[in-house]
Design a protein around this motif. Structure first.
Motif, PDB file in Angstrom:
ATOM      1  N   ASN A  76       1.846  15.837   1.402  1.00 19.74           N
ATOM      2  CA  ASN A  76       0.756  14.888   1.161  1.00 19.74           C
ATOM      3  C   ASN A  76       1.235  13.444   1.267  1.00 19.74           C
ATOM      4  OD1 ASN A  76      -1.121  16.949   0.717  1.00 19.74           O
ATOM      5  ND2 ASN A  76      -0.579  17.106  -1.433  1.00 19.74           N
ATOM      6  N   GLY A  77       2.457  13.191   0.771  1.00 21.95           N
ATOM      7  CA  GLY A  77       2.996  11.833   0.860  1.00 21.95           C
ATOM      8  C   GLY A  77       3.298  11.425   2.289  1.00 21.95           C
ATOM      9  N   ALA A  78       3.891  12.328   3.061  1.00 20.34           N
ATOM     10  CA  ALA A  78       4.239  12.012   4.451  1.00 20.34           C
ATOM     11  C   ALA A  78       2.990  11.771   5.298  1.00 20.34           C
ATOM     12  CB  ALA A  78       5.078  13.134   5.051  1.00 20.34           C
ATOM     13  N   LEU A  79       1.992  12.646   5.162  1.00 14.36           N
ATOM     14  CA  LEU A  79       0.769  12.475   5.955  1.00 14.36           C
ATOM     15  C   LEU A  79      -0.032  11.265   5.486  1.00 14.36           C
ATOM     16  CD1 LEU A  79      -0.389  16.185   6.405  1.00 14.36           C
ATOM     17  CD2 LEU A  79       0.640  14.676   8.107  1.00 14.36           C
ATOM     18  N   GLY A  80      -0.027  11.013   4.166  1.00 16.72           N
ATOM     19  CA  GLY A  80      -0.705   9.820   3.654  1.00 16.72           C
ATOM     20  C   GLY A  80      -0.064   8.549   4.185  1.00 16.72           C
ATOM     21  N   ALA A  81       1.268   8.519   4.209  1.00 15.58           N
ATOM     22  CA  ALA A  81       1.965   7.354   4.748  1.00 15.58           C
ATOM     23  C   ALA A  81       1.685   7.196   6.245  1.00 15.58           C
ATOM     24  CB  ALA A  81       3.465   7.504   4.507  1.00 15.58           C
ATOM     25  N   ALA A  82       1.648   8.312   6.981  1.00 17.09           N
ATOM     26  CA  ALA A  82       1.355   8.248   8.423  1.00 17.09           C
ATOM     27  C   ALA A  82      -0.047   7.702   8.668  1.00 17.09           C
ATOM     28  CB  ALA A  82       1.512   9.637   9.042  1.00 17.09           C
ATOM     29  N   ALA A  83      -1.008   8.093   7.830  1.00 20.69           N
ATOM     30  CA  ALA A  83      -2.376   7.585   7.968  1.00 20.69           C
ATOM     31  C   ALA A  83      -2.419   6.075   7.735  1.00 20.69           C
ATOM     32  CB  ALA A  83      -3.300   8.298   6.982  1.00 20.69           C
ATOM     33  N   ILE A  84      -1.673   5.606   6.738  1.00 19.16           N
ATOM     34  CA  ILE A  84      -1.634   4.169   6.457  1.00 19.16           C
ATOM     35  C   ILE A  84      -0.979   3.417   7.608  1.00 19.16           C
ATOM     36  CG2 ILE A  84      -0.611   2.428   4.934  1.00 19.16           C
ATOM     37  CD1 ILE A  84      -1.082   4.370   2.621  1.00 19.16           C
ATOM     38  N   THR A 142       0.834  -1.211   0.000  1.00 19.16           N
ATOM     39  CA  THR A 142       0.000   0.000   0.000  1.00 19.16           C
ATOM     40  C   THR A 142       0.867   1.258   0.000  1.00 19.16           C
ATOM     41  OG1 THR A 142      -1.699  -1.188   1.252  1.00 19.16           O
ATOM     42  CG2 THR A 142      -1.861   1.191   1.179  1.00 19.16           C
ATOM     43  N   LEU A 143       1.910   1.256   0.802  1.00 16.99           N
ATOM     44  CA  LEU A 143       2.814   2.400   0.814  1.00 16.99           C
ATOM     45  C   LEU A 143       3.494   2.592  -0.542  1.00 16.99           C
ATOM     46  CD1 LEU A 143       4.610   2.179   4.297  1.00 16.99           C
ATOM     47  CD2 LEU A 143       2.897   3.838   3.556  1.00 16.99           C
ATOM     48  N   LEU A 144       3.901   1.509  -1.184  1.00 14.77           N
ATOM     49  CA  LEU A 144       4.528   1.602  -2.504  1.00 14.77           C
ATOM     50  C   LEU A 144       3.563   2.185  -3.532  1.00 14.77           C
ATOM     51  CD1 LEU A 144       6.527  -1.763  -2.682  1.00 14.77           C
ATOM     52  CD2 LEU A 144       7.449   0.551  -2.462  1.00 14.77           C
ATOM     53  N   ILE A 145       2.310   1.745  -3.489  1.00 16.47           N
ATOM     54  CA  ILE A 145       1.297   2.286  -4.413  1.00 16.47           C
ATOM     55  C   ILE A 145       1.097   3.771  -4.164  1.00 16.47           C
ATOM     56  CG2 ILE A 145      -1.151   2.200  -5.038  1.00 16.47           C
ATOM     57  CD1 ILE A 145      -1.062  -0.808  -4.439  1.00 16.47           C
ATOM     58  N   LEU A 146       1.073   4.159  -2.881  1.00 16.58           N
ATOM     59  CA  LEU A 146       0.900   5.565  -2.531  1.00 16.58           C
ATOM     60  C   LEU A 146       2.012   6.416  -3.151  1.00 16.58           C
ATOM     61  CD1 LEU A 146      -0.483   7.753  -0.550  1.00 16.58           C
ATOM     62  CD2 LEU A 146       1.420   7.213   0.951  1.00 16.58           C
ATOM     63  N   PRO A 166      -4.156  16.954   3.350  1.00 14.59           N
ATOM     64  CA  PRO A 166      -3.666  16.992   4.742  1.00 14.59           C
ATOM     65  C   PRO A 166      -4.782  16.893   5.781  1.00 14.59           C
ATOM     66  CG  PRO A 166      -2.499  18.615   3.428  1.00 14.59           C
ATOM     67  CD  PRO A 166      -3.596  18.075   2.554  1.00 14.59           C
ATOM     68  N   SER A 167      -5.892  17.586   5.563  1.00 10.94           N
ATOM     69  CA  SER A 167      -6.992  17.539   6.532  1.00 10.94           C
ATOM     70  C   SER A 167      -7.598  16.142   6.606  1.00 10.94           C
ATOM     71  CB  SER A 167      -8.068  18.569   6.171  1.00 10.94           C
ATOM     72  OG  SER A 167      -8.572  18.338   4.872  1.00 10.94           O
ATOM     73  N   LEU A 168      -7.766  15.498   5.447  1.00  7.82           N
ATOM     74  CA  LEU A 168      -8.316  14.138   5.415  1.00  7.82           C
ATOM     75  C   LEU A 168      -7.385  13.159   6.117  1.00  7.82           C
ATOM     76  CD1 LEU A 168     -10.344  12.006   4.387  1.00  7.82           C
ATOM     77  CD2 LEU A 168      -9.027  11.925   2.257  1.00  7.82           C
ATOM     78  N   PHE A 169      -6.097  13.214   5.802  1.00  9.02           N
ATOM     79  CA  PHE A 169      -5.143  12.272   6.389  1.00  9.02           C
ATOM     80  C   PHE A 169      -5.003  12.482   7.894  1.00  9.02           C
ATOM     81  CE2 PHE A 169      -2.945  12.159   2.016  1.00  9.02           C
ATOM     82  CZ  PHE A 169      -3.787  11.135   1.605  1.00  9.02           C
ATOM     83  N   LEU A 170      -4.970  13.728   8.336  1.00 12.72           N
ATOM     84  CA  LEU A 170      -4.859  13.995   9.773  1.00 12.72           C
ATOM     85  C   LEU A 170      -6.099  13.509  10.520  1.00 12.72           C
ATOM     86  CD1 LEU A 170      -3.184  17.504   9.635  1.00 12.72           C
ATOM     87  CD2 LEU A 170      -2.275  15.516  10.859  1.00 12.72           C
ATOM     88  N   PHE A 171      -7.265  13.628   9.898  1.00 11.59           N
ATOM     89  CA  PHE A 171      -8.484  13.118  10.530  1.00 11.59           C
ATOM     90  C   PHE A 171      -8.410  11.602  10.668  1.00 11.59           C
ATOM     91  CE2 PHE A 171     -12.832  11.532  10.572  1.00 11.59           C
ATOM     92  CZ  PHE A 171     -13.404  12.326  11.561  1.00 11.59           C
ATOM     93  N   VAL A 172      -7.942  10.924   9.622  1.00 12.09           N
ATOM     94  CA  VAL A 172      -7.787   9.469   9.679  1.00 12.09           C
ATOM     95  C   VAL A 172      -6.787   9.082  10.772  1.00 12.09           C
ATOM     96  CG1 VAL A 172      -6.959   7.440   8.413  1.00 12.09           C
ATOM     97  CG2 VAL A 172      -8.414   9.124   7.264  1.00 12.09           C
ATOM     98  N   ILE A 173      -5.689   9.823  10.881  1.00 12.08           N
ATOM     99  CA  ILE A 173      -4.683   9.560  11.921  1.00 12.08           C
ATOM    100  C   ILE A 173      -5.301   9.709  13.311  1.00 12.08           C
ATOM    101  CG2 ILE A 173      -2.561  10.451  12.972  1.00 12.08           C
ATOM    102  CD1 ILE A 173      -1.668  11.202  10.093  1.00 12.08           C
ATOM    103  N   GLY A 174      -5.995  10.828  13.543  1.00  7.21           N
ATOM    104  CA  GLY A 174      -6.604  11.066  14.850  1.00  7.21           C
ATOM    105  C   GLY A 174      -7.653  10.031  15.210  1.00  7.21           C
ATOM    106  N   LEU A 175      -8.506   9.698  14.239  1.00  9.23           N
ATOM    107  CA  LEU A 175      -9.569   8.715  14.491  1.00  9.23           C
ATOM    108  C   LEU A 175      -8.981   7.334  14.770  1.00  9.23           C
ATOM    109  CD1 LEU A 175     -12.599   8.072  14.539  1.00  9.23           C
ATOM    110  CD2 LEU A 175     -12.471   7.680  12.068  1.00  9.23           C
TER     111      LEU A 175
END
Length: 466
Positions: free
Chosen positions: A74-82, A12-16, A127-136
């Motif tokens: 976007n890549g860093a926050l997306g990876a953190a969410a995953i 998943t990270l590679l695809i991202l 960023p807002s979407l990924f941070l929400f996923v991280i927090g949730l």
């Protein structure tokens, strides 16, 4: 099972990064309009009037091209969410049917691809979407992994981190604080009620300390999120030269959200004239201003406006794909007026972020544009179908495993963010393709998280009502 989960995580990270990188390298999107304002904000915090902490996130990256800065954030926050989703998935046994797990993986891949066009764009959307996923994810991980550890420092620290992530997400897009206040208490209520039922069955009494821990955790997260949101906004406005201009932002969005042409063919779209209306009436109470905008649209026209906006919102399939190819040819003068900064500031930032392309590259983009947009329209259509099927699949699985009440809870929790976003944008705010992205991503995510909570808290339950 753990090996499969780890391989899925790495894949998943590679695809991202692959999809984000290809989009960034090929299209090198130039920031314009609001996105140019955000890039200016990264250089000069004194122009702040909206966007939350986005300028702070981008400020260390102002020496590289805007599209690479966006890819980095976007890549860093997306990876953190995953990573957070992977950690949550490891906390509960994967007992759902194999076909449903495969379907969930396909939905996640479609979600990553749907987000890819926005990867090189300096905006608040991803960023807002990924941070929400991280927090949730962190909040739910704490709720199911620290059962009984009421005063644990680890629990409190992680809850503070979850609240900070949710507050930062809401700083970028305020709609997420509304979703948090709807979604988190609902999940906490369901979990504590299920625990009460199970402990009553097992021992005849409810574990009051454990149940209170769920409620207190939720309150703590929401308090921290709200405090962070208010603190960020206060400090940013205090440092801004445009703080008298800032209150007009919401009114401008509400004003354009009530845009309905005479032939009723266009609705909820941005308008410079209506945006000016919001800025000129910035001192009016918000409820009074909203009521006046509804009245000026015409009470008989409001149902038409809402149906039109709903049709546009639900029909978006390409989401933000057009931004990867070209940006709207907006006037720098209009942007300067809209964000209340000197035209020289706009021109300087536009020159700095200019993407120079050779004639061959321009011809290539013109040729590929129809193919690319058609591809992303297909991705969007598939994502909507996959998201709906995933929600239904987890709801039916929860019903079969934990009873009819659990199935309804999964369906209800999944529907909450959908209706919250639809309600806010259809009834009040303007409509753009990129606004529809979280509307199709949060429901399957919320449904999956709710199902996994049942797995972790009640692994062997077969009871019915909730």
């Amino acid at each position: 099972m753990r090996l499969k989960l780890n391989l899925t995580f790495v894949t998943t990270l590679l695809i991202l990064f692959l999809s984000y990188g290809v989009t960034t390298i090929v299209f090198r999107t130039k920031p314009t309009s609001d996105f140019l304002y955000y890039w200016i904000l990264a250089h000069d915090a004194s122009v702040y009037h909206k966007g939350g902490v986005l300028g702070i996130l981008y400020s260390p990256l102002t020496n590289i091209p805007a599209y690479w800065a966006a890819f980095t954030i976007n890549g860093a926050l997306g990876a953190a969410a995953i990573v957070c989703l992977w950690a949550f998935a490891r906390s509960a046994p994967a007992t759902e049917p194999v076909l449903l797990r495969l379907w969930s993986g396909a939905t996640l891949v479609l979600a990553i691809l749907a987000c890819a066009p926005m990867a090189p764009v300096v905006s608040t959307d991803l960023p807002s979407l990924f941070l929400f996923v991280i927090g949730l994810s962190i909040y739910l991980l704490v709720e199911i992994a620290f059962v009984g550890a009421v005063g644990s420092m680890s629990r409190v620290g992680l809850l503070a981190l979850a609240g900070l992530a949710l507050g930062t997400s809401a700083s970028l897009r305020q709609t997420y604080i509304v979703i948090a206040f709807v979604l988190l208490p609902t999940i906490a209520f369901v979990l504590q009620k299920r625990l009460r039922q199970e402990h009553t069955k097992a021992s005849g009494v409810g574990n009051i300390v454990q149940i209170r821990a769920f409620i207190l955790s939720t309150l703590l997260v929401l308090i921290i999120a709200t405090t962070a949101l208010i603190t960020f906004e206060f400090l940013l406005l205090r440092a801004s030269k445009a703080r008298d201009f800032a209150p007009s932002v919401v009114r401008s969005v509400i004003s354009t959200g009530h845009n309905l042409t005479q032939d009723r063919s266009w609705c909820g779209g941005w308008s410079m004239e209506l945006s000016r209306v919001g800025r000129q009436r910035a001192t009016e109470p918000l409820l009074h201003f909203t009521w006046e905008r509804m009245r000026s649209t015409g009470w008989s026209n409001l149902p038409v406006l809402y149906r039109c906006k709903l049709r546009r919102f639900l029909g978006f399939a390409e989401f933000g794909a057009e931004w990867a190819l070209y940006a709207p040819s907006g006037s720098n003068e209009l942007l300067a007026e809209a964000i209340n900064v000197p035209i020289e500031t706009i021109n300087s930032a536009a020159t700095q972020s200019e993407v120079l392309r050779s004639p061959e590259e321009i011809r290539f983009l013109i040729q590929i544009a129809p193919i690319y947009l058609s591809f992303y329209e297909t991705i969007g259509t598939l994502l909507k179908a996959a998201a709906a099927a995933m929600v239904i699949g987890y709801s039916l699985t929860a019903r079969r495993t934990y009873g009819s009440g659990a199935g309804l809870v999964v369906l209800f929790v999944a529907a909450l963010p959908f209706f919250a976003l639809v309600g806010l944008h259809v009834l009040l705010f303007e409509v753009q393709a990129r606004y529809a992205l979280p509307m199709w991503l949060l429901p399957p995510l919320s449904g999956w998280l709710a199902y996994r909570c049942f797995q972790r808290v009640l692994p062997d339950s077969r009871v019915g009502g909730v």
